[in-house]
Each structure stands twice: as structure tokens, then as C-alpha cells.
Design an enzyme around this catalytic site. Structure first.
Site, PDB file in Angstrom:
ATOM      1  N   ASN A  13      47.424  19.358 -35.730  1.00 36.69           N
ATOM      2  CA  ASN A  13      46.406  18.526 -35.078  1.00 36.69           C
ATOM      3  C   ASN A  13      45.231  18.360 -36.040  1.00 36.69           C
ATOM      4  O   ASN A  13      44.467  19.299 -36.249  1.00 36.69           O
ATOM      5  CB  ASN A  13      45.959  19.216 -33.775  1.00 36.69           C
ATOM      6  CG  ASN A  13      44.799  18.492 -33.108  1.00 36.69           C
ATOM      7  OD1 ASN A  13      44.503  17.342 -33.432  1.00 36.69           O
ATOM      8  ND2 ASN A  13      44.132  19.173 -32.177  1.00 36.69           N
ATOM      9  N   LYS A  15      42.671  16.547 -35.706  1.00 37.93           N
ATOM     10  CA  LYS A  15      41.411  16.272 -34.982  1.00 37.93           C
ATOM     11  C   LYS A  15      40.696  15.060 -35.606  1.00 37.93           C
ATOM     12  O   LYS A  15      41.374  14.163 -36.111  1.00 37.93           O
ATOM     13  CB  LYS A  15      40.515  17.509 -34.974  1.00 37.93           C
ATOM     14  CG  LYS A  15      41.276  18.774 -34.535  1.00 37.93           C
ATOM     15  CD  LYS A  15      40.372  19.905 -34.173  1.00 37.93           C
ATOM     16  CE  LYS A  15      41.216  21.139 -33.922  1.00 37.93           C
ATOM     17  NZ  LYS A  15      40.528  22.142 -33.157  1.00 37.93           N
ATOM     18  N   GLU A 170      46.973  27.302 -25.261  1.00 36.39           N
ATOM     19  CA  GLU A 170      45.876  27.407 -26.215  1.00 36.39           C
ATOM     20  C   GLU A 170      44.670  28.046 -25.524  1.00 36.39           C
ATOM     21  O   GLU A 170      43.881  27.330 -24.869  1.00 36.39           O
ATOM     22  CB  GLU A 170      45.491  26.019 -26.730  1.00 36.39           C
ATOM     23  CG  GLU A 170      46.590  25.322 -27.490  1.00 36.39           C
ATOM     24  CD  GLU A 170      46.022  24.412 -28.573  1.00 36.39           C
ATOM     25  OE1 GLU A 170      46.397  24.599 -29.725  1.00 36.39           O
ATOM     26  OE2 GLU A 170      45.178  23.571 -28.260  1.00 36.39           O
ATOM     27  N   GLY A 176      39.837  27.297 -33.083  1.00 40.38           N
ATOM     28  CA  GLY A 176      38.834  27.030 -34.107  1.00 40.38           C
ATOM     29  C   GLY A 176      37.813  28.139 -34.269  1.00 40.38           C
ATOM     30  O   GLY A 176      36.755  27.930 -34.856  1.00 40.38           O
TER      31      GLY A 176
HETATM   32  C1  PEP Z   1      43.948  23.048 -31.947  1.00 43.25           C
HETATM   33  O1  PEP Z   1      43.164  22.186 -32.292  1.00 43.25           O
HETATM   34  O2  PEP Z   1      44.800  22.796 -31.082  1.00 43.25           O
HETATM   35  C2  PEP Z   1      43.878  24.377 -32.565  1.00 43.25           C
HETATM   36  C3  PEP Z   1      44.704  25.308 -32.139  1.00 43.25           C
HETATM   37  O3  PEP Z   1      42.944  24.539 -33.544  1.00 43.25           O
HETATM   38  P1  PEP Z   1      42.800  25.812 -34.534  1.00 43.25           P
HETATM   39  O4  PEP Z   1      44.176  26.079 -35.107  1.00 43.25           O
HETATM   40  O5  PEP Z   1      41.831  25.361 -35.584  1.00 43.25           O
HETATM   41  O6  PEP Z   1      42.318  26.950 -33.726  1.00 43.25           O
END
Ligand code: PEP
Length: 261
Positions: A13, A15, A170, A176
């Protein structure tokens, strides 16, 4: 069907990062490093803006594309939005209900349910993100939160359509942040997710892939992918680094190969 029979899935992802030339360069570097593996499906989720050029650039034996979001209507007066109908020819997956959409843009479970339904209606696979905040975990509400997000998020999905769907666990506090969820916590949450799907649909929980996401980096990939019931990873920050992302894919492949021995 056991865990091994569901093909592993790794989604990057990106973003709101990378313009067209940066995205193209990252794909170029990933294509050099990532081999096509029969046991791992690798999906890139760039911004809507670069889906079209990347769809022409990617080696389809190695990569598929995902959108990070969509609107729930197929078309209409919704300035600035993109519909699943528009994404239909470009992507295999749409991420729906990411915690940043829920918490920054105020998406509710009802909006997310309509988005999931529109993605399915347009022949695309939704990646429905669920997960508790730190406060909810502290208050012992994780199971209830997952239950509610799934029950509402999937309310318009039939038992035929749920087959093949992807759920990403998640925990909001791990996204993040560099705060790693312990494998035991992930195992428990993934068990809860599968239990809820079983309650909703019967035994199709075996056909649903469940991913983990939250600060995944190459050195901790194996620990997550080996958890019973985890079928892959949703990777944010590390997916922007070609060395890290290709190392994550290689580790998932190696873990699968080792398990087959
Ligand atoms: C995400 O954006 O779904 C995510 C898990 O981000 P990160 O790996 O940066 O924690």
C-alpha cells in the site's frame, strides 16, 4: 482446506506517495528483484493517478494492481471520487476501510459496507481492513470491534460472493508506528475473524484469505506468515522501499517452500 492451500498474498500500500515517474521507477526496480512465484501473489496499490500507466508497465506474471479506495456508487455527482466501475479494467483488488480512511476521513462501517458491495458488484475483490485502536484493545474490546466491523462491513455480501474475499487484520496502533503486534495477538485476532465469518456464512471461512498488516518489515515477516490462519501481509511503509518489499516477498516465498519440504 488448510492454510497451505490458500495462495499467499502480499499487498504493498503506497498510500499518498510517489508521482508518476517515481512510481514507474519503483516498479522497474521491483521487477528486477521480484521473481514470479506460483505460491505468492504480489499486489501493488499505488495512487489512483498512476494505476493506468502502471497497468501498462507491470509484468503481469509478477504483479497485480489494487486501488486504495473507491466510492460506493457506480457513477454520479461525487466530485473528486473514483468508482469501482471505473477501476474494473485496471485492478484486481480494492482496499476498503483502511484505518486511515476510517479515522482521518470519517468512514463508517455503513459506508464501508456499501463500498464492499460496490467492489463485489463490479467484479473486483475487496480487501476489507479491520482492526482495533489502542484504547479499544486496552479496554478488552478487540473481539467486539472485529465482530462489529465484519458484521456490518460484509452485510451485503452473499455467501457465494464472500468466497475469495480478503480481510486484512490491521491493529490501528501498529500501522505506521513501528509498534509490532505480537504473533499471539495476531493469531487470536485472526481466529476471531475466521470465527465471525463462519458464524455469518457457514464454512466458507476456509475460502477467505486473512492478511496481517502493521509495521511489517523484512526481519519480522517470517514470524507473521507462519501464524496459522495468516495468508499474507498488507505492507505500508516498507512497500516504498524496493529492497525491503522484495525481501518481504522473498521471505514469504521461502517460508512457503520450507513448509512444503
Ligand atoms: C498499511 O498502510 O496498511 C500499513 C500496514 O502500513 P505500515 O506497514 O506502514 O504500518
Amino acid at each position: 482446506m488448510g492454510n497451505l492451500e490458500r495462495k499467499k498474498l502480499v499487498i504493498g500500500n503506497w498510500k499518498m506517495h510517489l508521482n508518476a515517474s517515481q512510481a514507474s521507477l519503483l516498479v522497474h526496480r521491483l521487477q528486477e528483484r521480484i521473481e514470479s512465484h506460483r505460491d505468492v501473489e504480489v499486489v501493488l496499490a499505488p495512487s489512483h493517478l498512476v494505476l493506468q500507466p502502471l497497468s501498462l508497465q507491470i509484468d503481469r506474471r509478477k504483479f497485480k494492481l489494487a486501488a486504495q479506495n473507491c466510492h460506493w456508487q457506480d457513477e454520479g455527482a461525487f466530485t473528486g471520487e473514483v468508482s469501482a466501475t471505473m477501476l474494473h479494467d485496471l485492478v484486481h483488488y480494492v482496499i476498503v476501510g483502511h484505518s486511515e480512511r476510517r479515522h482521518i476521513f470519517g468512514e463508517t462501517d455503513d459506508m464501508i459496507a456499501k463500498k464492499v458491495a460496490s467492489v463485489v458488484r463490479n467484479g473486483i475483490t475487496p480487501v476489507l481492513c479491520v482492526g482495533e485502536t489502542a484504547e479499544e484493545r486496552k479496554a478488552g474490546e478487540t473481539k467486539q470491534v472485529l465482530h462489529d466491523q465484519l458484521m456490518v462491513g460484509l452485510k451485503d455480501v452473499t455467501s457465494d460472493d464472500v468466497k475469495g474475499i480478503v480481510i486484512a487484520y490491521e491493529p490501528v496502533w501498529a500501522i505506521g508506528t513501528g509498534h509490532y503486534a505480537k504473533p499471539g495477538q495476531v493469531k487470536e485476532a485472526v481466529g476471531t475473524i475466521r470465527h465471525n465469518i463462519r458464524e455469518l456464512y457457514g464454512h466458507v471461512e476456509d475460502d477467505v484469505r486473512v492478511l496481517y498488516g502493521g509495521s511489517v518489515e523484512p526481519d519480522i515477516t517470517r514470524g507473521y506468515i507462519e501464524i496459522d490462519g495468516v495468508d499474507g501481509l498488507l505492507v505500508g511503509g516498507a512497500s516504498l522501499n524496493y529492497e525491503h518489499f522484495s525481501a518481504i516477498v522473498a521471505t514469504v516465498h521461502k517460508t512457503e517452500t520450507d513448509e512444503e519440504k
